[in-house]
Design a protein around this motif. Structure first.
Motif, PDB file in Angstrom:
ATOM      1  N   UNK A 131      20.026  41.377  39.880  1.00  0.00           N
ATOM      2  CA  UNK A 131      21.212  40.553  40.045  1.00  0.00           C
ATOM      3  C   UNK A 131      21.505  39.760  38.795  1.00  0.00           C
ATOM      4  N   UNK A 132      22.797  39.614  38.483  1.00  0.00           N
ATOM      5  CA  UNK A 132      23.229  38.857  37.309  1.00  0.00           C
ATOM      6  C   UNK A 132      24.433  37.999  37.663  1.00  0.00           C
ATOM      7  N   UNK A 133      24.453  36.804  37.125  1.00  0.00           N
ATOM      8  CA  UNK A 133      25.653  35.970  37.157  1.00  0.00           C
ATOM      9  C   UNK A 133      26.265  36.096  35.778  1.00  0.00           C
ATOM     10  N   UNK A 134      27.459  36.668  35.714  1.00  0.00           N
ATOM     11  CA  UNK A 134      28.114  36.922  34.435  1.00  0.00           C
ATOM     12  C   UNK A 134      29.355  36.054  34.302  1.00  0.00           C
ATOM     13  N   UNK A 135      29.556  35.582  33.092  1.00  0.00           N
ATOM     14  CA  UNK A 135      30.806  34.916  32.741  1.00  0.00           C
ATOM     15  C   UNK A 135      31.555  35.905  31.856  1.00  0.00           C
ATOM     16  N   UNK A 136      32.762  36.266  32.292  1.00  0.00           N
ATOM     17  CA  UNK A 136      33.557  37.232  31.536  1.00  0.00           C
ATOM     18  C   UNK A 136      34.923  36.630  31.220  1.00  0.00           C
ATOM     19  N   UNK A 137      35.432  36.985  30.054  1.00  0.00           N
ATOM     20  CA  UNK A 137      36.790  36.619  29.687  1.00  0.00           C
ATOM     21  C   UNK A 137      37.654  37.841  29.880  1.00  0.00           C
ATOM     22  N   UNK A 138      38.808  37.621  30.485  1.00  0.00           N
ATOM     23  CA  UNK A 138      39.706  38.729  30.792  1.00  0.00           C
ATOM     24  C   UNK A 138      41.081  38.404  30.223  1.00  0.00           C
ATOM     25  N   UNK A 139      41.511  39.269  29.308  1.00  0.00           N
ATOM     26  CA  UNK A 139      42.849  39.149  28.744  1.00  0.00           C
ATOM     27  C   UNK A 139      43.713  40.211  29.394  1.00  0.00           C
ATOM     28  N   UNK A 140      44.829  39.779  29.996  1.00  0.00           N
ATOM     29  CA  UNK A 140      45.778  40.709  30.610  1.00  0.00           C
ATOM     30  C   UNK A 140      47.138  40.501  29.967  1.00  0.00           C
ATOM     31  N   UNK A 141      47.726  41.611  29.545  1.00  0.00           N
ATOM     32  CA  UNK A 141      49.023  41.584  28.883  1.00  0.00           C
ATOM     33  C   UNK A 141      50.040  42.286  29.776  1.00  0.00           C
ATOM     34  N   UNK A 142      51.191  41.649  29.902  1.00  0.00           N
ATOM     35  CA  UNK A 142      52.322  42.224  30.636  1.00  0.00           C
ATOM     36  C   UNK A 142      53.528  42.128  29.721  1.00  0.00           C
ATOM     37  N   UNK A 143      53.814  43.214  29.020  1.00  0.00           N
ATOM     38  CA  UNK A 143      54.900  43.184  28.041  1.00  0.00           C
ATOM     39  C   UNK A 143      54.558  42.228  26.915  1.00  0.00           C
ATOM     40  N   UNK A 144      55.441  41.245  26.683  1.00  0.00           N
ATOM     41  CA  UNK A 144      55.225  40.279  25.603  1.00  0.00           C
ATOM     42  C   UNK A 144      54.466  39.045  26.081  1.00  0.00           C
ATOM     43  N   UNK A 145      54.121  38.997  27.347  1.00  0.00           N
ATOM     44  CA  UNK A 145      53.392  37.846  27.912  1.00  0.00           C
ATOM     45  C   UNK A 145      51.943  38.223  28.155  1.00  0.00           C
ATOM     46  N   UNK A 146      51.108  37.221  28.100  1.00  0.00           N
ATOM     47  CA  UNK A 146      49.693  37.470  28.351  1.00  0.00           C
ATOM     48  C   UNK A 146      49.040  36.296  29.040  1.00  0.00           C
ATOM     49  N   UNK A 147      47.883  36.565  29.610  1.00  0.00           N
ATOM     50  CA  UNK A 147      47.083  35.499  30.196  1.00  0.00           C
ATOM     51  C   UNK A 147      45.625  35.737  29.853  1.00  0.00           C
TER      52      UNK A 147
END
Length: 162
Positions: free
Chosen positions: A98-114
């Motif tokens: 078992x692992x507790x992971x911290x992940x960064x997720x970049x999601x792009x939708x056209x010219x916008x991102x989060x």
């Protein structure tokens, strides 16, 4: 001069310890965890809720996982990058299961991102392994949480008329 360089290279290679000269085989567990993160990335970029739910443990709340997916994934995703930032042993799991992971997720939708930071608790069922050559991984998400999120990212483009 060329012979001297060749001799120097041979001497340096000979002086290295044997383990430094041998290629290191990748750890199978690391490959399976990487494959799991790739499957998360694929589920997000394709907005495939069923693929996301297939990564959820049978011991986890599938309804909450579906709601999390709906809230976290914007419409029209065109690109996703999932990057592991930290990993700790998962409390209550056997060592290595078992692992507790911290992940960064970049999601792009056209010219916008989060950009989001998620905590994912991953667990491998006892005795579970992947079949050689399989794209599946035995690791499953038992808990998830969005720690922070920045939504208003815009891709700036130069004004070609100026």
């Amino acid at each position: 001069m060329g012979r001297a360089l060749l001799l120097a290279a041979v001497l340096v290679a000979w002086a290295l310890p044997a383990e430094a000269r041998q290629p290191v085989a990748p750890d199978p567990d690391e490959l399976l965890l990487t494959r799991t993160l790739q499957r998360i990335e694929t589920a997000l970029v394709s907005s495939d809720k069923a693929a996301w739910l297939s990564l959820i443990s049978t011991n986890a709340d599938a309804g909450a996982a579906g709601e999390f997916f709906d809230a976290a994934v914007p419409r029209g995703v065109t690109r996703v990058v999932v990057h592991e930032r930290d990993r700790q042993p998962l409390e209550g799991a056997l060592p290595g299961d078992g692992h507790r992971m911290i992940v960064e997720i970049f999601m792009e939708s056209g010219a916008r991102g989060q950009l989001s930071t998620w905590r994912l608790d991953l667990r491998r069922p006892s005795g579970a392994t992947a079949e050689p050559g399989s794209t599946d991984s035995p690791w499953r998400i038992v808990a998830h949480d969005r720690l922070q999120q920045v939504d208003v990212l815009h891709r700036l483009a130069p004004n070609r008329e100026r």
